[in-house]
Design a protein around this motif. Structure first.
Motif, PDB file in Angstrom:
ATOM      1  N   ASP A   1       6.101   5.846   3.893  1.00 29.32           N
ATOM      2  CA  ASP A   1       7.271   6.222   3.301  1.00 29.32           C
ATOM      3  C   ASP A   1       7.925   4.920   2.816  1.00 29.32           C
ATOM      4  O   ASP A   1       8.463   4.186   3.561  1.00 29.32           O
ATOM      5  CB  ASP A   1       8.079   6.853   4.417  1.00 29.32           C
ATOM      6  N   LEU A   2       8.212   4.943   1.428  1.00 30.67           N
ATOM      7  CA  LEU A   2       8.457   3.759   0.761  1.00 30.67           C
ATOM      8  C   LEU A   2      10.246   3.966   0.442  1.00 30.67           C
ATOM      9  O   LEU A   2      10.824   3.044   0.070  1.00 30.67           O
ATOM     10  CB  LEU A   2       7.955   3.357  -0.557  1.00 30.67           C
TER      11      LEU A   2
ATOM     12  N   GLN B   1      18.325  -3.740   1.818  1.00 32.07           N
ATOM     13  CA  GLN B   1      17.563  -3.971   2.730  1.00 32.07           C
ATOM     14  C   GLN B   1      16.144  -3.343   2.196  1.00 32.07           C
ATOM     15  O   GLN B   1      15.074  -3.967   2.448  1.00 32.07           O
ATOM     16  CB  GLN B   1      17.851  -3.399   4.120  1.00 32.07           C
ATOM     17  N   ARG B   2      16.182  -2.247   1.868  1.00 33.80           N
ATOM     18  CA  ARG B   2      15.002  -1.704   1.261  1.00 33.80           C
ATOM     19  C   ARG B   2      14.321  -2.518   0.046  1.00 33.80           C
ATOM     20  O   ARG B   2      13.015  -2.768   0.129  1.00 33.80           O
ATOM     21  CB  ARG B   2      15.303  -0.236   0.723  1.00 33.80           C
ATOM     22  N   ASP B   3      15.108  -3.046  -0.610  1.00 32.46           N
ATOM     23  CA  ASP B   3      14.528  -4.008  -1.694  1.00 32.46           C
ATOM     24  C   ASP B   3      13.986  -5.099  -1.029  1.00 32.46           C
ATOM     25  O   ASP B   3      12.729  -5.385  -1.737  1.00 32.46           O
ATOM     26  CB  ASP B   3      15.616  -4.162  -2.932  1.00 32.46           C
ATOM     27  N   ASN B   4      14.371  -5.676  -0.293  1.00 32.35           N
ATOM     28  CA  ASN B   4      14.048  -6.959   0.295  1.00 32.35           C
ATOM     29  C   ASN B   4      12.704  -6.820   0.988  1.00 32.35           C
ATOM     30  O   ASN B   4      11.669  -7.510   0.843  1.00 32.35           O
ATOM     31  CB  ASN B   4      14.949  -7.668   1.404  1.00 32.35           C
ATOM     32  N   SER B   5      12.558  -5.603   1.824  1.00 33.07           N
ATOM     33  CA  SER B   5      11.264  -5.196   2.634  1.00 33.07           C
ATOM     34  C   SER B   5      10.222  -4.833   1.429  1.00 33.07           C
ATOM     35  O   SER B   5       8.958  -5.111   1.756  1.00 33.07           O
ATOM     36  CB  SER B   5      11.606  -4.252   3.422  1.00 33.07           C
TER      37      SER B   5
ATOM     38  N   SER C   1      -3.208  -5.595  12.390  1.00 29.21           N
ATOM     39  CA  SER C   1      -2.192  -6.598  12.719  1.00 29.21           C
ATOM     40  C   SER C   1      -1.017  -5.833  12.157  1.00 29.21           C
ATOM     41  O   SER C   1      -0.950  -5.050  11.198  1.00 29.21           O
ATOM     42  CB  SER C   1      -2.400  -7.982  11.953  1.00 29.21           C
ATOM     43  N   PRO C   2       0.241  -6.340  12.705  1.00 28.24           N
ATOM     44  CA  PRO C   2       1.352  -6.016  11.957  1.00 28.24           C
ATOM     45  C   PRO C   2       1.847  -6.775  10.761  1.00 28.24           C
ATOM     46  O   PRO C   2       1.243  -7.750  10.336  1.00 28.24           O
ATOM     47  CB  PRO C   2       2.603  -6.454  13.044  1.00 28.24           C
ATOM     48  N   VAL C   3       2.706  -6.238   9.780  1.00 31.50           N
ATOM     49  CA  VAL C   3       3.300  -6.867   8.538  1.00 31.50           C
ATOM     50  C   VAL C   3       4.428  -7.094   8.705  1.00 31.50           C
ATOM     51  O   VAL C   3       5.334  -6.098   8.853  1.00 31.50           O
ATOM     52  CB  VAL C   3       2.603  -5.955   7.205  1.00 31.50           C
ATOM     53  N   ASP C   4       4.862  -8.309   8.270  1.00 27.08           N
ATOM     54  CA  ASP C   4       6.463  -8.758   8.610  1.00 27.08           C
ATOM     55  C   ASP C   4       6.829  -8.144   7.112  1.00 27.08           C
ATOM     56  O   ASP C   4       6.528  -8.755   6.075  1.00 27.08           O
ATOM     57  CB  ASP C   4       6.472 -10.280   8.863  1.00 27.08           C
ATOM     58  N   ILE C   5       7.908  -7.050   7.389  1.00 27.88           N
ATOM     59  CA  ILE C   5       8.695  -6.793   5.921  1.00 27.88           C
ATOM     60  C   ILE C   5      10.189  -7.085   6.224  1.00 27.88           C
ATOM     61  O   ILE C   5      10.836  -6.413   5.822  1.00 27.88           O
ATOM     62  CB  ILE C   5       8.252  -5.289   5.627  1.00 27.88           C
ATOM     63  N   LYS C   6      10.388  -8.087   6.875  1.00 29.44           N
ATOM     64  CA  LYS C   6      11.751  -8.907   7.466  1.00 29.44           C
ATOM     65  C   LYS C   6      12.796  -7.688   7.610  1.00 29.44           C
ATOM     66  O   LYS C   6      13.910  -7.546   7.186  1.00 29.44           O
ATOM     67  CB  LYS C   6      12.138  -9.176   5.689  1.00 29.44           C
TER      68      LYS C   6
ATOM     69  N   HIS D   1       6.811   1.787   6.346  1.00 30.31           N
ATOM     70  CA  HIS D   1       7.881   2.501   6.433  1.00 30.31           C
ATOM     71  C   HIS D   1       9.023   1.669   5.935  1.00 30.31           C
ATOM     72  O   HIS D   1       9.670   0.964   6.901  1.00 30.31           O
ATOM     73  CB  HIS D   1       8.084   3.260   7.639  1.00 30.31           C
ATOM     74  N   LEU D   2       9.497   1.775   4.613  1.00 24.40           N
ATOM     75  CA  LEU D   2      10.590   0.748   4.223  1.00 24.40           C
ATOM     76  C   LEU D   2      11.814   1.477   4.867  1.00 24.40           C
ATOM     77  O   LEU D   2      12.083   2.605   5.029  1.00 24.40           O
ATOM     78  CB  LEU D   2      10.577   0.569   2.600  1.00 24.40           C
ATOM     79  N   PRO D   3      13.043   0.229   4.702  1.00 24.89           N
ATOM     80  CA  PRO D   3      14.271   0.927   5.053  1.00 24.89           C
ATOM     81  C   PRO D   3      14.848   2.000   4.344  1.00 24.89           C
ATOM     82  O   PRO D   3      14.515   2.001   3.091  1.00 24.89           O
ATOM     83  CB  PRO D   3      15.191  -0.313   5.182  1.00 24.89           C
ATOM     84  N   SER D   4      15.612   2.998   5.011  1.00 27.68           N
ATOM     85  CA  SER D   4      16.259   3.922   4.296  1.00 27.68           C
ATOM     86  C   SER D   4      17.416   3.545   3.511  1.00 27.68           C
ATOM     87  O   SER D   4      17.973   2.430   3.479  1.00 27.68           O
ATOM     88  CB  SER D   4      17.122   4.868   5.508  1.00 27.68           C
ATOM     89  N   VAL D   5      17.622   4.215   2.315  1.00 26.88           N
ATOM     90  CA  VAL D   5      18.642   4.125   1.441  1.00 26.88           C
ATOM     91  C   VAL D   5      19.681   5.218   1.634  1.00 26.88           C
ATOM     92  O   VAL D   5      19.544   6.153   2.256  1.00 26.88           O
ATOM     93  CB  VAL D   5      18.164   4.054  -0.055  1.00 26.88           C
ATOM     94  N   ARG D   6      20.921   4.683   1.222  1.00 26.84           N
ATOM     95  CA  ARG D   6      22.208   5.718   1.408  1.00 26.84           C
ATOM     96  C   ARG D   6      22.760   5.822   0.167  1.00 26.84           C
ATOM     97  O   ARG D   6      22.915   4.684  -0.778  1.00 26.84           O
ATOM     98  CB  ARG D   6      23.047   5.216   2.377  1.00 26.84           C
TER      99      ARG D   6
END
Length: 344
Positions: free
Chosen positions: A271-272, A246-250, A201-206, A230-235
């Motif tokens: 990839d976190l 966004q990475r932190d919330n996910s 199943s998919p996992v909702d990471i917002k 695969h968490l959001p990228s950081v810049r």
């Protein structure tokens, strides 16, 4: 007059013989150092810099994230603070500064306390029961088939892939079909296994689209819940600092999903976009162990592939015992694949 001249010349020769010996040179050096009072005054700035580096490593958790997530940025590259130790030591020698030479011992001791354990071999002698691997294959990968075959050659029983473009999923499926009988893809992440998969199943990471999933892998030694993320990228931007909200919330959402997991044995592959030192991943890292930290040799840096500086790709476990952990050879991705062997 001649007699006086001869006597003086004789004394010089004796003095030359005395200082020319090894013991004489050492005594002469010590005498010069004792007479060089500047040896303690020189290098004060170097000594202060050494103390600052040590304090940053000791108090990294106290650096606030309110200003450009500066704390998380520091923690991401924390192991690299050790580079300053030899630089300060060399500068202290060139400056002939006893103060700086003593001060540099402080960051050295702190760094060894934090990371020295990663430099010693920890891999267990016994083979594990399950080999897992994960790879961010890069959406712009020019050779998906070659990349798939390279990671499959690692011998992993379970393989997770991230950043799968919709148009290339079929290529990965075809390339991996001969090695893995079972697989599932959710959004841009996928899981390939030599053992049956259930409850996929998919996992909702917002994020608004699917970049995480979970499945139960039915191994010969029992069920294992495997999460792929695969968490959001950081810049890193001059005007905004380390943008990672966004990475932190996910990460918080993924941590909650793992906390709800009912299966005793859990593996997280993915990839976190963050290291184990990054406090913003605490929702995940507080309940799982890093295979690299527990059983790997070295830092296991995975990104960027051309010159790895941080381990942002992770294999984390709960309820299983890490046996060994390592990075795999470079593919056409900008990340290195990583692998681990675990005992169920």
């Amino acid at each position: 007059m001649a007699q006086a001249y001869t006597a003086e010349t004789g004394n010089d020769a004796a003095r030359t013989r005395q200082t020319g010996s090894g013991a004489g040179r050492v005594r002469a050096l010590l005498e010069r150092l004792r007479g060089d009072r500047g040896i303690w005054r020189r290098g004060v700035i170097l000594a202060v810099f050494a103390v600052i580096i040590a304090l940053l490593m000791i108090l990294h958790a106290q650096i606030p994230n309110r200003l450009g997530n500066l704390g998380s940025l520091t923690e991401t590259f924390l192991p690299w603070f050790g580079v300053f130790v030899p630089l300060i030591a060399v500068a202290a020698v060139l400056r002939r500064s006893a103060t700086a030479m003593i001060a540099v011992l402080l960051p050295l001791i702190v760094w060894l306390n934090l990371f020295g354990g990663l430099l010693t071999g920890k891999a267990a002698a016994a083979d594990g029961e399950l080999t897992v691997a994960t790879h961010n294959v890069n959406a712009d990968n020019p050779d998906p088939v070659g990349t798939a075959k390279e990671v499959a050659a690692s011998g992993a029983d379970i393989l997770a892939l991230q950043e799968l473009p919709g148009g290339q999923v079929a290529a990965y499926e075809q390339a991996l079909a001969g090695t893995y009988r079972y697989h599932a893809v959710e959004g841009t992440v996928g899981l390939w296994s030599k053992y049956p998969l259930t409850d996929t199943s998919p996992v909702d990471i917002k994020m608004g689209w699917t970049r995480a999933m979970r499945a139960t892998v039915e191994t010969p030694d029992g069920s294992v819940a495997v999460h792929v993320a695969h968490l959001p990228s950081v810049r890193v931007k001059l005007e905004a600092g380390f943008t990672a909200n966004q990475r932190d919330n996910s990460a918080d959402a993924l941590g909650e999903a793992i906390a709800r997991e009912r299966t005793d044995r859990v593996v997280l592959l993915g990839d976190l976009n963050g290291t184990m030192n990054d406090r913003s991943l605490n929702a995940i890292t507080s309940q799982m162990r890093s295979t690299q930290g527990a059983a790997g040799d070295g830092f296991g840096f995975s990104w960027p592939a051309s010159f790895p500086m941080a381990r942002i790709d992770q294999i984390l476990v709960r309820g299983v015992e890490p046996v060994s952990s390592w990075t795999l050879p470079r593919t056409d991705s900008d990340h290195l694949p990583i692998a681990a062997r675990v005992k169920l």
